[in-house]
Write an enzyme that holds these catalytic residues in place. Structure first.
Site, PDB file in Angstrom:
ATOM      1  N   CYS A  30      67.813 -90.862   9.801  1.00  0.00           N
ATOM      2  CA  CYS A  30      67.527 -89.470   9.430  1.00  0.00           C
ATOM      3  C   CYS A  30      67.280 -88.616  10.674  1.00  0.00           C
ATOM      4  O   CYS A  30      66.309 -88.821  11.394  1.00  0.00           O
ATOM      5  CB  CYS A  30      66.307 -89.473   8.503  1.00  0.00           C
ATOM      6  SG  CYS A  30      65.521 -87.880   8.272  1.00  0.00           S
ATOM      7  N   CYS A  33      64.013 -86.686  10.744  1.00  0.00           N
ATOM      8  CA  CYS A  33      62.904 -87.639  10.942  1.00  0.00           C
ATOM      9  C   CYS A  33      62.710 -87.917  12.435  1.00  0.00           C
ATOM     10  O   CYS A  33      61.573 -88.037  12.905  1.00  0.00           O
ATOM     11  CB  CYS A  33      63.178 -88.953  10.210  1.00  0.00           C
ATOM     12  SG  CYS A  33      63.346 -88.776   8.414  1.00  0.00           S
TER      13      CYS A  33
END
Length: 103
Positions: A30, A33
């Protein structure tokens, strides 16, 4: 304070038995993230709350239990109960404000 890695098995002990815990639901693939990770590292040095990370790929039960549909999702727990939630990349100041509301 160090960041704690939490699993489905350790979630109750690490999060639900703690005081104020900010849980980052994330995954290694991600992009957002990865953007918020250094913010959380800095924050962990400046606040008394525990910061915990749950890899949703390895720990799908915890993510499903708290309705995590997109990542990063950060859920703030106080005395074992979820009290606030934000989705997406947040600034350090925004996260400090979130924590301050629940200290």
């Amino acid at each position: 304070m160090a960041i704690v890695n939490v699993s489905d098995q350790s979630f109750q002990a690490d999060v639900e038995n703690g005081g104020v815990v900010l849980v980052d639901f994330w995954a290694p693939w991600c992009g957002p993230c990865k953007m918020i990770a250094p913010v959380l590292d800095e924050l962990s040095q400046e606040v008394t709350a525990t910061i915990a990370k749950v890899n949703v790929d390895d720990n799908p039960e915890s993510a499903a239990r708290f309705g995590v549909m997109s990542i990063p999702t950060l859920i703030l727990f106080k005395d074992g109960q979820p009290v606030d939630k934000v989705v997406g990349v947040q600034s350090k100041d925004a996260l400090k404000s979130l924590l301050a509301r629940h200290q």
